[in-house]
Design a protein around this motif. Structure first.
Motif, mmCIF file in Angstrom:
data_model
loop_
_atom_site.group_PDB
_atom_site.id
_atom_site.type_symbol
_atom_site.label_atom_id
_atom_site.label_comp_id
_atom_site.label_asym_id
_atom_site.label_seq_id
_atom_site.Cartn_x
_atom_site.Cartn_y
_atom_site.Cartn_z
ATOM 1 N N MET A 197 0.828 -1.210 0.000
ATOM 2 C CA MET A 197 0.000 0.000 0.000
ATOM 3 C C MET A 197 0.862 1.259 0.000
ATOM 4 S SD MET A 197 -2.910 -1.207 -0.391
ATOM 5 C CE MET A 197 -3.890 0.282 -0.265
ATOM 6 N N ALA A 198 2.008 1.233 0.665
ATOM 7 C CA ALA A 198 2.890 2.402 0.663
ATOM 8 C C ALA A 198 3.417 2.673 -0.747
ATOM 9 C CB ALA A 198 4.049 2.185 1.636
ATOM 10 N N PHE A 199 3.869 1.626 -1.430
ATOM 11 C CA PHE A 199 4.405 1.848 -2.776
ATOM 12 C C PHE A 199 3.289 2.182 -3.764
ATOM 13 C CE2 PHE A 199 6.355 0.022 -6.808
ATOM 14 C CZ PHE A 199 7.039 1.195 -7.081
ATOM 15 N N SER A 247 -3.629 2.543 8.963
ATOM 16 C CA SER A 247 -3.998 3.557 9.946
ATOM 17 C C SER A 247 -3.303 4.890 9.697
ATOM 18 C CB SER A 247 -3.690 3.051 11.359
ATOM 19 O OG SER A 247 -2.296 2.783 11.503
ATOM 20 N N ILE A 248 -2.015 4.861 9.309
ATOM 21 C CA ILE A 248 -1.296 6.114 9.047
ATOM 22 C C ILE A 248 -1.970 6.895 7.925
ATOM 23 C CG2 ILE A 248 0.841 7.051 8.073
ATOM 24 C CD1 ILE A 248 2.416 5.131 9.682
ATOM 25 N N PHE A 249 -2.340 6.201 6.860
ATOM 26 C CA PHE A 249 -2.989 6.868 5.729
ATOM 27 C C PHE A 249 -4.379 7.374 6.117
ATOM 28 C CE2 PHE A 249 -0.317 3.917 2.894
ATOM 29 C CZ PHE A 249 0.701 4.858 2.839
ATOM 30 N N LEU A 250 -5.103 6.609 6.917
ATOM 31 C CA LEU A 250 -6.434 7.036 7.350
ATOM 32 C C LEU A 250 -6.344 8.273 8.236
ATOM 33 C CD1 LEU A 250 -7.992 3.536 8.152
ATOM 34 C CD2 LEU A 250 -8.585 5.009 6.222
ATOM 35 N N LYS A 251 -5.392 8.286 9.165
ATOM 36 C CA LYS A 251 -5.244 9.438 10.067
ATOM 37 C C LYS A 251 -4.808 10.682 9.319
ATOM 38 C CE LYS A 251 -4.169 6.586 14.104
ATOM 39 N NZ LYS A 251 -3.111 6.133 15.054
ATOM 40 N N ASP A 252 -3.965 10.498 8.292
ATOM 41 C CA ASP A 252 -3.512 11.637 7.492
ATOM 42 C C ASP A 252 -4.518 12.023 6.413
ATOM 43 O OD1 ASP A 252 -1.245 11.658 9.005
ATOM 44 O OD2 ASP A 252 0.005 10.614 7.524
ATOM 45 N N LYS A 253 -5.648 11.310 6.379
ATOM 46 C CA LYS A 253 -6.742 11.599 5.435
ATOM 47 C C LYS A 253 -6.297 11.517 3.971
ATOM 48 C CE LYS A 253 -9.199 14.531 8.741
ATOM 49 N NZ LYS A 253 -10.081 13.424 9.144
ATOM 50 N N VAL A 254 -5.374 10.606 3.696
ATOM 51 C CA VAL A 254 -4.999 10.357 2.302
ATOM 52 C C VAL A 254 -5.601 9.052 1.804
ATOM 53 C CG1 VAL A 254 -2.844 11.645 2.534
ATOM 54 C CG2 VAL A 254 -2.853 9.180 2.938
#
Length: 384
Positions: free
Chosen positions: A96-98, A174-181
């Motif tokens: 998901m990061a890449f 979770s990181i992407f959800l919290k950063d709203k991306v």
């Protein structure tokens, strides 16, 4: 489909894997000498010369299941061990990061710049180990030789091939959800503002041309964004955070990261069944059978003076156990019970079965003409 995508996919996913493992090794207070050995062993295997020679050959992408098997072996190339739930989470975070980085590239050629960011970070992990650093630098040179002169059209094919590979992956992080991306359905939120890539015009115009190539009309439409023109070519600063941070370590600041498969259980089953037949682990199982029946000796981590240790990608062991229990059955690899004997008839039958697999790739999407006469990536990794 581009036949030059596999090296970029492997190196970028490998870079993300190293970011995550480095963060978890520090979070779990693993002794520095053991943590360094883990990173060095994985990077040594990842950038092995013979392995990379096979990797850089023009070829189609491996299937999702076969590529997952490659990274499963790569993650266990040292004394570190992950259980199945932690390996699932690790691979989900990597992919998901890449995927997000590929989506954010303003132009297809910037995928190479993302790769160089990963390579720079990997060099930092082994800066105190000259022999491994030399392997990384050699790979850096191979990337330069293969991709810097590649035309833009070929990079567009590379990007399209990567997006096809990732299109069914919608894991919520979770990181992407919290950063709203990322939305709750696992799809990414892409920016609709900022500078456009060099050589392209701000969207909003439709031009009509005659058969002689003369412009005969022009229509305007609302592009829905706030775009600006690029000033010069090749400057990272033109695109701000959208490129300068792509491929860098987002785990450098310790934050808890959770992953969830988006959608219903039916969608989860579809996510798991990306490639049902043939099973890319079949050759691995046959190789193991050959070893048990008198072939190569199998060495287990922990069987010598330097014992292995387990790394948990979850906050607690209880969370890891819960994730393992709730793991869809479709994601579980099957096991076969075998009788390890020296019987010659059994050996002959085994040789016959293995002969059916020789010369064929793990990916069912390949034709026989695409097969290598030498060891494939998985078999080669076994020997490293």
């Amino acid at each position: 489909m581009s036949s030059r995508t596999l090296p970029l996919l492997f190196i970028n996913l490998g870079g993300e894997m190293l970011y995550i493992l480095d963060q978890r090794l520090r979070a779990q207070n693993i002794p520095a000498d053991k943590a360094k050995k883990v990173m060095n062993d994985i990077i040594t295997t990842m950038f092995n010369k013979k392995f990379l020679e096979e990797l850089f050959k023009p070829q189609e992408l491996y299937s999702k299941e076969a590529l997952r098997t490659v990274f499963d072996r790569l993650a266990h190339a040292s004394i570190m061990r992950l259980n199945q739930a932690s390996m699932d989470k690790l691979y989900d975070l990597m992919t998901m990061a890449f995927k997000y980085q590929v989506l954010l590239c303003p132009r297809p050629r910037d995928i190479l710049l993302v790769t160089f960011n990963h390579m720079d970070a990997i060099r930092g992990f082994v800066k105190d180990t000259p022999c491994i650093l030399a392997q990384v630098d050699e790979t850096y040179q191979q990337l330069m030789e293969m991709y810097t002169l590649l035309p833009s059209g070929q990079f567009q094919l590379v990007r399209q091939t990567l997006l096809i590979f990732f299109q069914d992956m919608h894991i919520r992080v979770s990181i992407f959800l919290k950063d709203k991306v990322q939305n709750s359905n696992g799809r990414f939120v892409l920016p609709i503002s900022g500078p456009v890539p060099h050589g392209t015009q701000i969207p909003g115009s439709i031009r009509m041309y005659s058969c002689t190539g003369e412009e005969t009309g022009r229509l305007q439409f609302r592009n829905g964004g706030n775009y600006t023109a690029a000033v010069c070519e090749g400057s990272f600063e033109l695109f701000g955070d959208r490129v300068t941070k792509l491929g860098t370590n987002m785990y450098s600041v310790c934050r808890p990261v959770e992953t969830h498969i988006a959608g219903t259980s039916k969608h989860s089953a579809q996510h798991a069944k990306v490639n049902l037949a043939p099973n890319p682990l079949a050759k691995e199982e046959l190789n193991l059978l050959a070893k048990l029946m008198g072939g190569l000796e199998v060495h287990k981590a922990g069987g010598n003076a330097e014992s292995g240790f387990r790394v948990n990608l979850f906050a607690t062991d209880e969370e890891e156990e819960e994730a393992l229990i709730s793991r869809p059955d479709e994601l579980s690899y099957g096991f076969i019970n075998i009788q390890a004997t020296k019987d010659q008839t059994a050996n002959a039958e085994l040789a016959k079965i293995m002969g059916e697999f020789s010369g064929s790739r793990e990916s069912p999407e390949r034709s026989p003409s695409d097969c290598s006469k030498g060891d494939d990536l998985l078999a080669m990794m076994d020997g490293l």
